[in-house]
Design a protein around this motif. Structure first.
Motif, PDB file in Angstrom:
ATOM      1  N   GLN A   8       0.823  -1.219   0.000  1.00 35.36           N
ATOM      2  CA  GLN A   8       0.000   0.000   0.000  1.00 35.36           C
ATOM      3  C   GLN A   8       0.851   1.260   0.000  1.00 35.36           C
ATOM      4  N   GLY A   9       1.822   1.349   0.901  1.00 35.15           N
ATOM      5  CA  GLY A   9       2.670   2.538   0.971  1.00 35.15           C
ATOM      6  C   GLY A   9       3.486   2.736  -0.290  1.00 35.15           C
ATOM      7  N   PHE A  10       3.994   1.659  -0.822  1.00 34.93           N
ATOM      8  CA  PHE A  10       4.785   1.725  -2.052  1.00 34.93           C
ATOM      9  C   PHE A  10       3.919   2.184  -3.222  1.00 34.93           C
ATOM     10  N   MET A  11       2.698   1.680  -3.305  1.00 36.39           N
ATOM     11  CA  MET A  11       1.833   2.003  -4.442  1.00 36.39           C
ATOM     12  C   MET A  11       1.500   3.495  -4.474  1.00 36.39           C
ATOM     13  N   GLY A  12       1.267   4.105  -3.311  1.00 41.68           N
ATOM     14  CA  GLY A  12       0.990   5.538  -3.277  1.00 41.68           C
ATOM     15  C   GLY A  12       2.145   6.336  -3.838  1.00 41.68           C
ATOM     16  N   THR A  13       3.351   5.995  -3.410  1.00 41.99           N
ATOM     17  CA  THR A  13       4.552   6.681  -3.900  1.00 41.99           C
ATOM     18  C   THR A  13       4.737   6.428  -5.394  1.00 41.99           C
ATOM     19  N   TYR A  14       4.529   5.200  -5.806  1.00 44.23           N
ATOM     20  CA  TYR A  14       4.661   4.818  -7.212  1.00 44.23           C
ATOM     21  C   TYR A  14       3.704   5.636  -8.088  1.00 44.23           C
ATOM     22  N   LEU A  15       2.440   5.704  -7.684  1.00 49.81           N
ATOM     23  CA  LEU A  15       1.456   6.464  -8.453  1.00 49.81           C
ATOM     24  C   LEU A  15       1.806   7.958  -8.466  1.00 49.81           C
ATOM     25  N   GLU A  16       2.213   8.470  -7.315  1.00 46.83           N
ATOM     26  CA  GLU A  16       2.562   9.885  -7.219  1.00 46.83           C
ATOM     27  C   GLU A  16       3.712  10.232  -8.156  1.00 46.83           C
ATOM     28  N   LYS A  17       4.758   9.401  -8.179  1.00 48.75           N
ATOM     29  CA  LYS A  17       5.915   9.671  -9.039  1.00 48.75           C
ATOM     30  C   LYS A  17       5.545   9.559 -10.512  1.00 48.75           C
ATOM     31  N   ASN A  18       4.683   8.618 -10.846  1.00 51.87           N
ATOM     32  CA  ASN A  18       4.280   8.461 -12.237  1.00 51.87           C
ATOM     33  C   ASN A  18       3.402   9.619 -12.701  1.00 51.87           C
ATOM     34  N   VAL A  19       2.500  10.068 -11.852  1.00 55.34           N
ATOM     35  CA  VAL A  19       1.669  11.218 -12.211  1.00 55.34           C
ATOM     36  C   VAL A  19       2.549  12.454 -12.366  1.00 55.34           C
ATOM     37  N   GLN A  20       3.542  12.612 -11.475  1.00 54.01           N
ATOM     38  CA  GLN A  20       4.461  13.756 -11.573  1.00 54.01           C
ATOM     39  C   GLN A  20       5.275  13.688 -12.866  1.00 54.01           C
ATOM     40  N   ALA A  21       5.742  12.495 -13.231  1.00 53.58           N
ATOM     41  CA  ALA A  21       6.510  12.337 -14.473  1.00 53.58           C
ATOM     42  C   ALA A  21       5.641  12.692 -15.678  1.00 53.58           C
ATOM     43  N   PHE A  22       4.397  12.248 -15.664  1.00 52.48           N
ATOM     44  CA  PHE A  22       3.481  12.561 -16.754  1.00 52.48           C
ATOM     45  C   PHE A  22       3.218  14.069 -16.817  1.00 52.48           C
ATOM     46  N   THR A  23       3.054  14.702 -15.658  1.00 54.03           N
ATOM     47  CA  THR A  23       2.839  16.147 -15.589  1.00 54.03           C
ATOM     48  C   THR A  23       4.048  16.897 -16.127  1.00 54.03           C
ATOM     49  N   ASP A  24       5.244  16.428 -15.796  1.00 46.56           N
ATOM     50  CA  ASP A  24       6.474  17.052 -16.297  1.00 46.56           C
ATOM     51  C   ASP A  24       6.560  16.959 -17.813  1.00 46.56           C
TER      52      ASP A  24
END
Length: 170
Positions: free
Chosen positions: A96-112
Motif C-alpha cells: 500500500q505505501g509503495f503504491m501511493g509513492t509509485y502512483l505519485e511519481k508516475n503522475v508527476q513524471a506525466f505532468t512534467d
C-alpha cells in the motif's frame, strides 16, 4: 516622526475552514466558497489547506477526494472500474505505501512531460500545430506506450530490490 506600517504578509498557504453545515470559508478572501472554487485553486496551483473549523483537523485530502468523486461522476471519468478496483485492492496490502509513492511519481513524471510539451508548443506556428494535431493519436499512443513500458520497468526493478532485500527471488 510617523511610522509606516508594512502591509501584512500574505500567508504562504491559504486556509479554508470547513464548518459543520458543510460550508467552506476562505479566510484569505473572507467569503464562503464552493467545491468548484476549491477546484480552481487546485487548477491554479494555489497552495491551500482545508481545516475543520471546530477541531482544526486537516481535511484537505477529504476535500480533494470529494472533487475527484464529482469529476468522476460527471462527464468522462478518468478511472475505469477495473482501475478503481485495482487501487482498492492495494489498501491493507503490504505494498500500500509503495503504491501511493509509485502512483505519485508516475503522475508527476506525466505532468512534467506535459509541461515540456506545452513549453515547446509555444514556438509552433498554427500550421505546424494543425499538422501535429492530425498526428496526435498515433503519437500519443506511442508516447504513452513508451511511458507505460518505462513505468513497468521501474516497477520491476523496485520489486527485484524489495525481494532481494528479503533474500527472495522471483
Amino acid at each position: 516622526m510617523q511610522s509606516k506600517k508594512a502591509p501584512a504578509a500574505k500567508p504562504a498557504q491559504r486556509v479554508i475552514k470547513k464548518y459543520p453545515n458543510r460550508r467552506l470559508y476562505d479566510t484569505d478572501t473572507s467569503t464562503y466558497i464552493t467545491l468548484a472554487e476549491v477546484k480552481h485553486l487546485v487548477m491554479d496551483s494555489e497552495p491551500f489547506v482545508v481545516r475543520d473549523a471546530k477541531t482544526n483537523e486537516d481535511l484537505t485530502r477529504s476535500i480533494l477526494l470529494q472533487i475527484i468523486l464529482e469529476e468522476e461522476a460527471g462527464g468522462a471519468p478518468m478511472f475505469s472500474e477495473v482501475a478503481l478496483a485495482n487501487i482498492i485492492r492495494f489498501y491493507g496490502h503490504s505494498a500500500q505505501g509503495f503504491m501511493g509513492t509509485y502512483l505519485e511519481k508516475n503522475v508527476q513524471a506525466f505532468t512534467d512531460i506535459q509541461a515540456k510539451l506545452a513549453e515547446q508548443s509555444k514556438t509552433v506556428s498554427p500550421e505546424m500545430w494543425a499538422q501535429f494535431m492530425s498526428m496526435q493519436n498515433p503519437l500519443m499512443a506511442g508516447m504513452m506506450g513508451n511511458y507505460v513500458e518505462q513505468s513497468k520497468s521501474m516497477f520491476d526493478k523496485v520489486q527485484e530490490q524489495m525481494l532481494g532485500a528479503f533474500g527472495l527471488k522471483r
